[in-house]
Design an enzyme around this catalytic site. Structure first.
Site, mmCIF file in Angstrom:
data_model
loop_
_atom_site.group_PDB
_atom_site.id
_atom_site.type_symbol
_atom_site.label_atom_id
_atom_site.label_comp_id
_atom_site.label_asym_id
_atom_site.label_seq_id
_atom_site.Cartn_x
_atom_site.Cartn_y
_atom_site.Cartn_z
ATOM 1 N N GLY A 221 174.733 35.287 130.299
ATOM 2 C CA GLY A 221 173.230 34.914 130.421
ATOM 3 C C GLY A 221 172.286 36.206 130.141
ATOM 4 O O GLY A 221 172.899 36.981 129.596
ATOM 5 N N SER A 222 171.350 36.099 130.790
ATOM 6 C CA SER A 222 170.254 37.470 130.653
ATOM 7 C C SER A 222 170.751 38.528 131.402
ATOM 8 O O SER A 222 171.183 38.342 132.572
ATOM 9 C CB SER A 222 168.863 36.962 131.013
ATOM 10 N N THR A 225 169.460 38.296 135.185
ATOM 11 C CA THR A 225 170.483 37.819 136.090
ATOM 12 C C THR A 225 171.529 38.768 136.261
ATOM 13 O O THR A 225 172.037 38.798 137.506
ATOM 14 C CB THR A 225 170.708 36.379 135.386
ATOM 15 N N GLU A 243 178.369 39.130 130.136
ATOM 16 C CA GLU A 243 178.090 39.016 128.798
ATOM 17 C C GLU A 243 176.572 38.686 128.570
ATOM 18 O O GLU A 243 176.171 37.622 128.869
ATOM 19 C CB GLU A 243 178.934 37.880 127.959
HETATM 20 P P1 NAD Z 1 169.904 33.229 132.538
HETATM 21 O O1 NAD Z 1 170.330 34.475 133.054
HETATM 22 O O2 NAD Z 1 168.540 32.647 132.867
HETATM 23 O O3 NAD Z 1 170.745 32.059 133.098
HETATM 24 C C1 NAD Z 1 172.249 31.905 132.788
HETATM 25 C C2 NAD Z 1 172.756 31.370 133.991
HETATM 26 O O4 NAD Z 1 172.481 32.072 135.284
HETATM 27 C C3 NAD Z 1 172.185 29.711 134.524
HETATM 28 O O5 NAD Z 1 173.160 29.063 134.860
HETATM 29 C C4 NAD Z 1 171.213 30.160 135.713
HETATM 30 O O6 NAD Z 1 171.163 28.933 136.633
HETATM 31 C C5 NAD Z 1 172.126 31.148 136.561
HETATM 32 N N1 NAD Z 1 171.457 32.027 137.367
HETATM 33 C C6 NAD Z 1 170.057 32.338 137.456
HETATM 34 N N2 NAD Z 1 169.905 33.022 138.471
HETATM 35 C C7 NAD Z 1 171.113 33.308 139.013
HETATM 36 C C8 NAD Z 1 171.521 34.230 140.208
HETATM 37 N N3 NAD Z 1 170.597 34.854 140.909
HETATM 38 N N4 NAD Z 1 172.915 34.267 140.515
HETATM 39 C C9 NAD Z 1 173.681 33.737 139.675
HETATM 40 N N5 NAD Z 1 173.369 32.595 138.787
HETATM 41 C C10 NAD Z 1 172.184 32.663 138.370
HETATM 42 O O7 NAD Z 1 170.161 33.233 130.913
HETATM 43 P P2 NAD Z 1 169.820 31.773 129.932
HETATM 44 O O8 NAD Z 1 168.418 31.836 129.796
HETATM 45 O O9 NAD Z 1 170.510 30.594 130.441
HETATM 46 O O10 NAD Z 1 170.539 32.432 128.435
HETATM 47 C C11 NAD Z 1 169.904 33.041 127.552
HETATM 48 C C12 NAD Z 1 170.493 34.604 127.719
HETATM 49 O O11 NAD Z 1 171.864 34.548 127.628
HETATM 50 C C13 NAD Z 1 170.041 35.441 126.429
HETATM 51 O O12 NAD Z 1 169.695 36.533 126.964
HETATM 52 C C14 NAD Z 1 171.485 35.222 125.805
HETATM 53 O O13 NAD Z 1 171.376 36.510 124.727
HETATM 54 C C15 NAD Z 1 172.300 35.655 126.629
HETATM 55 N N6 NAD Z 1 173.663 35.122 126.060
HETATM 56 C C16 NAD Z 1 174.672 35.982 125.993
HETATM 57 C C17 NAD Z 1 175.892 35.592 125.441
HETATM 58 C C18 NAD Z 1 177.039 36.716 125.290
HETATM 59 O O14 NAD Z 1 178.230 36.048 125.245
HETATM 60 N N7 NAD Z 1 176.585 38.019 125.249
HETATM 61 C C19 NAD Z 1 176.305 34.379 125.110
HETATM 62 C C20 NAD Z 1 174.903 33.247 125.236
HETATM 63 C C21 NAD Z 1 173.806 33.904 125.770
#
Ligand code: NAD
Length: 476
Positions: A221-222, A225, A243
């Site tokens: 994710g981001s 986070t 990741e």
């Molecule tokens: P996000 O970080 O907003 O959310 C990802 C997950 O984390 C969700 O399930 C969310 O509910 C959870 N989350 C949010 N706050 C949290 C906390 N405090 N503790 C634990 N979990 C929490 O990201 P997103 O918007 O869903 O995804 C987009 C991002 O992910 C982009 O930056 C993208 O490049 C990245 N991404 C990376 C990869 C990789 O393999 N490197 C793959 C896909 C996406």
């Protein structure tokens, strides 16, 4: 409208406190998912903890066999799950869309299932023999994003299970139902408690990552986070694989034959509408080749049908959610205000659905937000360079380092340039070409740790050294 359950200890659980899951192509409600409570999070982790010793005690062959059955379940349910991906996430059934995502789910199950981590003798002489054994870490908490929801869940789950861990997974709140359904189906062949889900927003994820009985977090994710997860791990010392996103640069070397590569370049930037962690997000082109490259990319973009991904022949879908749609709009408007020229697209298409056209922007450079920030959408800024050194310096002028690519006809020259790019993977004449045997992970703010292949399997284990003193003749 159905309320989809999560799975704890093999049992379907739902609550009355639900959230909506909507189709980004139409805006229509697809169903409800339950908001897990603290008690559910506790119960899921407890189930995983109780199930873990017996799962780890199974032989490698037994665990491999069960995971091959999981692969069969995924194969048998490909059509059902692919429809969920398309309806919930937006990517079309066709092309590099949801059927492709399901093929990847099967492949990324079969390959880790077949891998082994044999005991390594790390030192041996007359007096001692030191062996490194790989043990499971314990309970793995898995947190997934919304862009490749089922595939990324599989990336996290399967190596963890293969190594003898048990898992509690929280899917993204934007793409919950497909993942809950996939894990419900996987549970038909897995022992109860080995693979559990809980659903809800970031607060549910936070409860999972902070829990004292979670031993390892697999997060995609981001970066923002990821930072919160790093902080949470100071409490439970959970091991982390993070990741995060990237802002991958693609560099086309001067004089490269573009016609033979433009199809791969297009999909390297626009697969899943650019909502892919390792997409080409900035394109650097020599000033003499600029017109040719723009014309070639524009011609490919012109042929790509966009629409509701359930319809036949559609190759591009909507952006997945409003937050991302607004972000893409904002970045493009900012670029235009800063002098960017719109080669194609550049204006939202209006509803219903979050459709945004494939957008190519010229007259842009580092220092403009569309170049400096991860757009995670169907927009590619094309930047002219004069020297390859300048292109490399600009490619590296970012806080992220997930992927990158070099495009050229001289492969050894391209490889030399590739080695100067600060990223976990640099592809040559392809972008985002991941493989289940090839380690994948980022540097800088793109996270740490790797997934896939033997290295990815090691990442869900902890080494244990067995150090044996040899009985010498003198002592005997
Ligand atoms: P996000 O970080 O907003 O959310 C990802 C997950 O984390 C969700 O399930 C969310 O509910 C959870 N989350 C949010 N706050 C949290 C906390 N405090 N503790 C634990 N979990 C929490 O990201 P997103 O918007 O869903 O995804 C987009 C991002 O992910 C982009 O930056 C993208 O490049 C990245 N991404 C990376 C990869 C990789 O393999 N490197 C793959 C896909 C996406």
């Amino acid at each position: 409208m159905k309320n989809y359950s999560f799975t704890i200890n093999g049992e379907a659980i739902s609550t009355e406190n639900v959230f909506d899951v909507k189709n980004p192509a139409t805006g229509t409600l697809l169903g409800y998912a339950s908001n897990a409570t603290k008690d559910h999070v506790e119960a899921a982790i407890d189930a995983a903890k109780v199930a873990q010793p017996a799962w780890a005690a199974k032989s490698d062959t037994e665990r491999k066999n069960v995971l091959m059955q999981v692969a069969q379940v995924l194969t048998d349910n490909t059509d059902y799950l692919a429809k969920w991906i398309t309806q919930e996430q937006g990517k079309p059934l066709a092309g590099p869309g949801s059927m492709f995502e399901m093929e990847a789910c099967v492949g990324w199950t079969q390959v880790p299932a077949s891998l082994d981590l044999p005991v390594e003798v790390v030192f041996e002489d007359d007096s001692r023999r030191d062996e490194m054994h790989r043990k499971p870490v314990g309970v793995v908490g898995a947190i997934t994003p919304w862009n490749w929801p089922l595939m990324i869940a599989i990336w996290q789950i399967i190596p963890a299970l293969r190594a003898g861990n048990t898992v509690v997974l929280k899917p993204s709140e934007y793409t919950t139902i497909g993942t809950l359904e996939m894990i419900r189906l996987m549970n038909t062949v897995l022992p109860a408690g080995v693979l559990n889900t809980i659903s809800g927003g970031g607060e549910v994820g936070a409860m999972l990552v902070e829990h004292k009985d979670v031993d390892k977090i697999m997060f995609t994710g981001s970066a923002s986070t990821a930072r919160k997860i790093i902080e949470a791990s100071s409490g439970n010392m959970a091991r982390l694989t993070l990741e995060c996103g990237g802002n991958d640069a693609a560099i086309i070397l001067p004089g490269t034959d573009i016609q033979s590569k433009v199809g791969d370049l297009f999909w390297g930037a626009f697969i899943n509408m650019g909502q892919t962690c390792a997409c080409a997000k900035r394109l650097y082109v020599h000033e003499d080749d600029y017109d040719n490259v723009v014309e070639a990319l524009d011609a490919v973009a012109a042929q790509m049908p966009m629409g509701n991904g359930m319809d036949e022949g559609i190759l591009l879908g909507p952006i997945q959610n409003k937050m991302q749609y607004d972000k893409v709009n904002d970045l493009v408007e900012d670029a235009k205000a800063n002098g960017a020229s719109v080669i194609r697209g550049g204006k939202s298409m209006g509803g219903p659905g979050y459709f945004y056209p494939i957008t190519l922007l010229g007259n842009v450079d580092n220092g403009i937000r569309i170049v400096d920030e991860e757009q995670f959408g169907p927009v590619l800024p094309i930047i002219k360079y004069k020297t390859v050194d300048e292109a490399i310096q600009k490619a590296n002028d970012t806080k992220t380092g997930l992927g990158g690519s070099v495009w050229g006809d001289d492969l050894s020259l391209a490889a030399k340039i590739a080695s100067r790019i600060e990223a976990g993977t640099v592809w040559i004449n392809q972008h985002g070409a991941i493989h289940p045997m090839v380690p994948f992970g980022g540097v800088k703010d793109s996270g740490y740790g790797v997934e896939f292949g033997v290295e990815g399997l090691k990442a869900v284990t902890q080494p244990q050294i067995i150090s044996i003193k040899k009985t010498t003749l003198a002592e005997a």
